[in-house]
Design an enzyme around this catalytic site. Structure first.
Site, PDB file in Angstrom:
ATOM      1  N   SER A  34       0.851  -1.188   0.000  1.00  0.00           N
ATOM      2  CA  SER A  34       0.000   0.000   0.000  1.00  0.00           C
ATOM      3  C   SER A  34       0.884   1.236   0.000  1.00  0.00           C
ATOM      4  O   SER A  34       1.983   1.220   0.567  1.00  0.00           O
ATOM      5  CB  SER A  34      -0.895   0.012   1.247  1.00  0.00           C
ATOM      6  OG  SER A  34      -1.573   1.240   1.377  1.00  0.00           O
ATOM      7  N   TYR A  61      -2.353  -0.365  10.262  1.00  0.00           N
ATOM      8  CA  TYR A  61      -2.378  -0.727   8.842  1.00  0.00           C
ATOM      9  C   TYR A  61      -1.084  -0.277   8.163  1.00  0.00           C
ATOM     10  O   TYR A  61      -0.467  -1.040   7.408  1.00  0.00           O
ATOM     11  CB  TYR A  61      -3.590  -0.088   8.175  1.00  0.00           C
ATOM     12  CG  TYR A  61      -3.726  -0.401   6.701  1.00  0.00           C
ATOM     13  CD1 TYR A  61      -4.336  -1.570   6.270  1.00  0.00           C
ATOM     14  CD2 TYR A  61      -3.248   0.493   5.739  1.00  0.00           C
ATOM     15  CE1 TYR A  61      -4.454  -1.856   4.924  1.00  0.00           C
ATOM     16  CE2 TYR A  61      -3.365   0.217   4.389  1.00  0.00           C
ATOM     17  CZ  TYR A  61      -3.974  -0.957   3.989  1.00  0.00           C
ATOM     18  OH  TYR A  61      -4.075  -1.233   2.651  1.00  0.00           O
TER      19      TYR A  61
END
Length: 275
Positions: free
Chosen positions: A142, A155
């Site tokens: 990501s 995250y």
């Protein structure tokens, strides 16, 4: 030329394959003539995926944070299709919370997003290497694992770990004499999936579809890219590059951490972005 691992009759495995980017990858690989196995934890999502992919696909319920589940997935794939040529460690969840958040939320996100990838790499990688065929291990990272914006720190940490793991994996793979397996890091942009939907019922104009992301991924693999840095309808690559460079500059220029979001550096960042 396409990558030699992507060929008719070859075997692909996708975790988090029952929806979003994973399901789009499964459908694309099927269309290219590959055998497809998907794993996911949601019975409801797996049921929809069975319908979408048909009986020729292997659909397995698995929790990738559990090493035994990943080992059982490998066994099931070999029993059905043989040794895989492509493994896409794609399963991911969010909402782990901030640095001072609850430990249980952190453990849940790190377990799936990071240890799930570690398990996929360490369980499938040796089998692929031993098989001697061309192979691809694609790990879904990501941009948040690179620029680490404030908010869902758990995250960000998980995806930063995926980046470091995949870089080291590719280094190890390229130093295996006669090795034919490569690693790639998929870095999606804003994609319309269960992680980004929230309360919205209609895809925002700025988001890409999962299918667009997979098409870009395959085009990047064909070019030989390791970092598959995806744009979207809001952010193009030049902006991503400057955001990444600014984040690295916090260390090199001894700025405060996350200075992009620091009130004293907002104007400087905008000037850098436009320059």
């Amino acid at each position: 030329m396409t990558h030699p691992a992507i060929a008719t009759g070859h075997v692909s495995v996708i975790t988090g394959g029952a929806s979003g980017i994973g399901l789009a990858a499964a459908r694309k690989f099927q269309a290219l003539g590959l055998n497809v196995a998907i794993a996911d934890w949601s019975e409801e999502a797996l049921g929809r995926a069975r319908t979408a992919l048909g009986p020729e696909a292997l659909v397995v319920k698995a929790d990738v944070s559990n090493r035994a589940d990943v080992e059982a997935l490998l066994d099931a794939v070999i029993d059905r299709f043989g040794t895989p040529h492509i493994v896409m460690n794609n399963a991911g969840i969010g909402n782990g919370g901030p640095a001072l958040g609850e430990l249980a939320s952190w453990q849940r996100v790190i377990g799936t997003n990071l240890y799930g990838v570690v398990n996929g790499v360490q369980v499938f990688g040796p089998a692929m290497i031993a098989g001697g065929a061309p192979g691809l291990i694609i790990n879904t990272g990501s941009k948040q694992g690179i620029t680490t914006p404030p908010g869902d720190t758990a995250y960000n940490v998980s995806k930063a770990g995926v980046k470091v793991l995949t870089e080291a994996l590719q280094h190890e793979l390229r130093n295996i004499e006669g090795g034919r397996v490569e690693a790639k890091l998929l870095i999606p942009g804003f994609v319309w999936t269960g992680l980004t939907t929230g309360e919205r019922a209609v895809k925002p104009d700025g988001a890409w579809t999962p299918e667009q992301t997979i098409d870009f991924m395959l085009a990047s693999i064909e070019k030989g890219d390791f970092y598959i840095l995806c744009p979207d309808n809001e952010v193009q690559r030049p902006t991503d590059e400057k955001r990444i460079l600014w984040a690295a500059g916090d260390i090199a220029e001894n700025r405060p951490p996350l200075s992009r979001w620091h009130t004293d550096y907002g104007d400087a960042f905008q000037a850098f972005l436009k320059g």
